[in-house]
Enzyme design. Sequence first.
Site, PDB file in Angstrom:
ATOM      1  N   LYS A 244      39.266  45.443  37.209  1.00  0.00           N
ATOM      2  CA  LYS A 244      39.992  45.993  36.353  1.00  0.00           C
ATOM      3  C   LYS A 244      39.598  46.627  34.652  1.00  0.00           C
ATOM      4  O   LYS A 244      40.242  47.548  34.519  1.00  0.00           O
ATOM      5  CB  LYS A 244      41.473  45.002  35.536  1.00  0.00           C
ATOM      6  CG  LYS A 244      42.201  44.491  36.347  1.00  0.00           C
ATOM      7  CD  LYS A 244      43.098  43.531  36.267  1.00  0.00           C
ATOM      8  CE  LYS A 244      44.112  43.009  37.512  1.00  0.00           C
ATOM      9  NZ  LYS A 244      44.904  41.654  37.411  1.00  0.00           N
TER      10      LYS A 244
ATOM     11  N   ASP B 128      50.307  44.420  33.776  1.00  0.00           N
ATOM     12  CA  ASP B 128      50.198  42.881  33.660  1.00  0.00           C
ATOM     13  C   ASP B 128      50.799  42.404  32.282  1.00  0.00           C
ATOM     14  O   ASP B 128      51.497  41.182  32.536  1.00  0.00           O
ATOM     15  CB  ASP B 128      48.809  42.677  33.344  1.00  0.00           C
ATOM     16  CG  ASP B 128      48.411  42.513  34.957  1.00  0.00           C
ATOM     17  OD1 ASP B 128      48.707  42.048  35.867  1.00  0.00           O
ATOM     18  OD2 ASP B 128      46.592  42.365  34.984  1.00  0.00           O
TER      19      ASP B 128
HETATM   20  P1  ATR Z   1      40.681  40.095  36.262  1.00  0.00           P
HETATM   21  O1  ATR Z   1      40.180  41.162  35.573  1.00  0.00           O
HETATM   22  O2  ATR Z   1      41.448  39.849  37.470  1.00  0.00           O
HETATM   23  O3  ATR Z   1      41.471  38.968  35.035  1.00  0.00           O
HETATM   24  P2  ATR Z   1      37.355  39.007  36.144  1.00  0.00           P
HETATM   25  O4  ATR Z   1      37.301  39.847  35.032  1.00  0.00           O
HETATM   26  O5  ATR Z   1      36.808  38.743  37.600  1.00  0.00           O
HETATM   27  O6  ATR Z   1      38.885  39.261  36.992  1.00  0.00           O
HETATM   28  O7  ATR Z   1      37.730  37.627  35.612  1.00  0.00           O
HETATM   29  C1  ATR Z   1      37.797  35.970  36.460  1.00  0.00           C
HETATM   30  C2  ATR Z   1      37.634  35.461  35.333  1.00  0.00           C
HETATM   31  O8  ATR Z   1      37.656  33.808  35.700  1.00  0.00           O
HETATM   32  C3  ATR Z   1      36.154  35.589  34.116  1.00  0.00           C
HETATM   33  O9  ATR Z   1      36.806  34.811  33.104  1.00  0.00           O
HETATM   34  C4  ATR Z   1      35.490  34.536  34.581  1.00  0.00           C
HETATM   35  O10 ATR Z   1      34.357  33.528  34.169  1.00  0.00           O
HETATM   36  P3  ATR Z   1      33.191  35.022  33.917  1.00  0.00           P
HETATM   37  O11 ATR Z   1      33.907  35.939  32.797  1.00  0.00           O
HETATM   38  O12 ATR Z   1      32.491  33.755  32.516  1.00  0.00           O
HETATM   39  O13 ATR Z   1      32.900  35.475  34.757  1.00  0.00           O
HETATM   40  C5  ATR Z   1      36.433  33.298  35.534  1.00  0.00           C
HETATM   41  N1  ATR Z   1      35.680  32.461  36.488  1.00  0.00           N
HETATM   42  C6  ATR Z   1      35.361  33.188  37.674  1.00  0.00           C
HETATM   43  N2  ATR Z   1      34.977  32.133  38.222  1.00  0.00           N
HETATM   44  C7  ATR Z   1      34.946  30.876  37.591  1.00  0.00           C
HETATM   45  C8  ATR Z   1      34.112  29.658  37.875  1.00  0.00           C
HETATM   46  N3  ATR Z   1      33.569  29.506  38.366  1.00  0.00           N
HETATM   47  N4  ATR Z   1      34.384  29.132  36.842  1.00  0.00           N
HETATM   48  C9  ATR Z   1      34.605  28.773  35.764  1.00  0.00           C
HETATM   49  N5  ATR Z   1      35.258  30.187  35.208  1.00  0.00           N
HETATM   50  C10 ATR Z   1      35.253  31.172  36.069  1.00  0.00           C
END
Ligand code: ATR
Length: 287
Positions: A68, A104
């Site tokens: 996104k 969204d």
């Molecule tokens: P979207 O645009 O759909 O929100 P994204 O930008 O990939 O997708 O965001 C995913 C979110 O999930 C982020 O806040 C990510 O944390 P980071 O910014 O620290 O990467 C979080 N996330 C993904 N895997 C995670 C995990 N194993 N533990 C904690 N947070 C996680």
Amino acid sequence: MSQQLRFGVIGWPLSHTLSPIFQQAALDAMGLDATYMAAATSPDVIEMRLQEAREGNWRGLNVTVPHKIRVAELVDELTPSAKRMGAVNTIDVAGCKLIGDNTDADGFARALTQYGGFDPSGVRAVILGAGGAARAVAWALRDLGVSHLTVANRHPARAETVATAVDGESLATSAFGLSGPELKRAISRATLLVNTTSVGMAGGPAPAGLPVPSSWLKQQLFVCDIVYQPAETPMLTSARNIGCRTQGGLEMLVLQGAASLERWTERRAPLPTMMRAARSALSAPTA
Ligand code: ATR
């Protein structure tokens, strides 16, 4: 003979997406000669996928995890809401120009207030996660009048960025990492908790996990998880077990998709058909 319209969703991984099911049901109900498909798109081929759209292979695309924010940097034009959020979940292909929009925030706001029956005005809220979806949820909660917003993320600098963007006269904010006493305290003082991380998502990085320990939840919280697959994430199960009101991500998913469809077709989306299709796909046993 008119050419069939092609729509799709781009994300990675995409194996659990419900968008093709309810969007195709809507296109069929609208009597359009159109298809909607899942176009799995890894981060290294995102630019190629957008080029395909510029060349006329797609009339419109939905954008999901993890693209996104990146897509907001790659499209040719942003609508005011996508610009404000710095995130795109809908691409409208106008000739060879890609217009990035964001539905969204409206989808989340309608899901929370109309389907969840929760009025967030004047309450303290906590958002877990700081990706593209978190940005939309933060703006929606600001517009709905929350009094204080905490954003918490695994990488705290990203939480800071989201909190700073929505901070204003009528909204105080704070930002923390995902663990630690500050977040625990913020949750203990909050009335609304929203998970926007991919933790708990089927096929995601931690399908059986919770973004914060279940011992941090309390009965007075309204707990919302924008993850929709599974319908009840481990966080929602924990919350329900201690008596919290809860809401999953299905309504937000369908509402943001309906708004995308209305933008592409300039026609009213058949919302009940879409909700029915999404709900029955979600409750159907998976292979
Ligand atoms: P979207 O645009 O759909 O929100 P994204 O930008 O990939 O997708 O965001 C995913 C979110 O999930 C982020 O806040 C990510 O944390 P980071 O910014 O620290 O990467 C979080 N996330 C993904 N895997 C995670 C995990 N194993 N533990 C904690 N947070 C996680």
